[in-house]
Write a protein that holds these residues in place. Structure first.
Motif, short mmCIF file in Angstrom:
data_model
loop_
_atom_site.label_atom_id
_atom_site.label_comp_id
_atom_site.label_asym_id
_atom_site.label_seq_id
_atom_site.Cartn_x
_atom_site.Cartn_y
_atom_site.Cartn_z
N ALA A 1 6.80 104.67 3.77
CA ALA A 1 5.44 104.16 3.76
C ALA A 1 4.96 104.06 2.33
O ALA A 1 5.34 104.87 1.48
N GLU A 2 4.13 103.06 2.11
CA GLU A 2 3.56 102.84 0.77
C GLU A 2 2.10 102.47 0.90
O GLU A 2 1.66 101.95 1.93
N ARG A 3 1.38 102.70 -0.17
CA ARG A 3 0.00 102.25 -0.25
C ARG A 3 -0.29 101.86 -1.70
O ARG A 3 -0.98 102.57 -2.42
N PRO A 4 0.24 100.73 -2.10
CA PRO A 4 0.05 100.30 -3.49
C PRO A 4 -1.42 100.05 -3.78
O PRO A 4 -2.15 99.49 -2.95
N LYS A 5 -1.86 100.52 -4.93
CA LYS A 5 -3.23 100.30 -5.40
C LYS A 5 -4.27 100.94 -4.48
O LYS A 5 -5.46 100.63 -4.58
N GLY A 6 -3.82 101.80 -3.59
CA GLY A 6 -4.77 102.51 -2.75
C GLY A 6 -5.55 101.65 -1.78
O GLY A 6 -6.61 102.06 -1.31
N SER A 7 -5.00 100.47 -1.46
CA SER A 7 -5.72 99.61 -0.52
C SER A 7 -4.97 99.57 0.81
O SER A 7 -4.95 100.55 1.54
N PHE A 8 -4.29 98.46 1.11
CA PHE A 8 -3.54 98.37 2.36
C PHE A 8 -2.31 99.27 2.28
O PHE A 8 -1.89 99.72 1.21
#
Lengths: 114, 113
Positions: free
Chosen positions: A67-74
């Motif tokens: 799991a990832e959440r780049p830039k704290g958005s999606f």
């Protein structure tokens, strides 16, 4: 922003294929959670993000899951080399900082592995 | 580990009947307690919550009281409606665990006219 959205809503795949799901949280929420729900059971926690940092992962999250959440958005949840046991509803939830604030859930992505 | 146990369903009631859905919990810390509801075809929604012992959460005619001595958080409603038909989940979160939710298995409620 009307709530947490998830895409796709349904995914049918063959065993061994990779799949990726997307979650768009409520815009001002910095906390994001993934859960998995199988038929007749309550949701089970998979992983937690605070902004872009993944701070907790459940033992349910095998090496095939990332799991990832780049830039704290999606956020995205990828399952590699899917197995029939991965068939479930994958739920995303978000909440504001602090707590215990309400977690707002998306409609879920239903995965069927043939 | 932390866990939630709730009564098995389905629970079938006639309209205007009294509802109780039992929920007990095990937690090492001081949890907050929640009831979530899932209406047919919809996502999970928070119904009510209580964050400390003896707190009563209430919403839409539903109530639940946080009972530390019996580690319980039973859901009640005095007069159910057909529109209350749904699956109800009891859940807890512990502040030291990033507030992740631990759910019970859910109780399906069917209300008939």
């Amino acid at each position: 922003d009307t709530g947490v959205s998830q895409n796709p809503r349904h995914k049918i795949t063959k065993r061994g294929q990779n799949v990726t799901f997307r979650c768009d949280p409520i815009s001002e929420h910095n906390r994001l959670y993934w859960y998995r729900q199988t038929l007749g059971q309550g949701p089970e926690f998979l992983t937690y993000f605070q902004n872009e940092a993944q701070l907790e992962k459940s033992r349910l999250l095998s090496d095939r899951f990332s799991a990832e959440r780049p830039k704290g958005s999606f956020s995205t949840l990828e399952i590699q080399r899917t197995e029939q046991g991965d068939s479930a509803m994958y739920l995303c939830a978000s909440s504001a900082a602090g707590g215990p604030y309400e977690q707002f859930f998306g409609p879920g992505t239903r995965l069927t592995v043939l | 580990g932390d866990s939630v146990t709730q009564m098995e369903g389905p629970v079938t009631l006639s309209e205007e009947a009294f509802l109780t859905i039992n929920c007990t919990y095990t937690a090492t810390g001081y949890p907050s307690l929640f009831w979530y509801v899932q209406y047919p075809g919809e996502g999970l929604q928070l119904l009510l919550k209580a964050t400390k012992a003896d707190d009563k959460g209430s919403n839409k005619g539903f109530e639940a009281t946080y009972r530390k001595e019996t580690t319980s958080f039973h859901l009640e409603k005095g007069s159910v409606q057909v529109s209350d038909s749904a699956v109800y989940f009891c859940a807890l979160s512990v502040s030291g665990g990033y507030n992740k939710l631990i759910f019970g298995a859910g109780t399906r409620l069917a209300v008939h006219p």
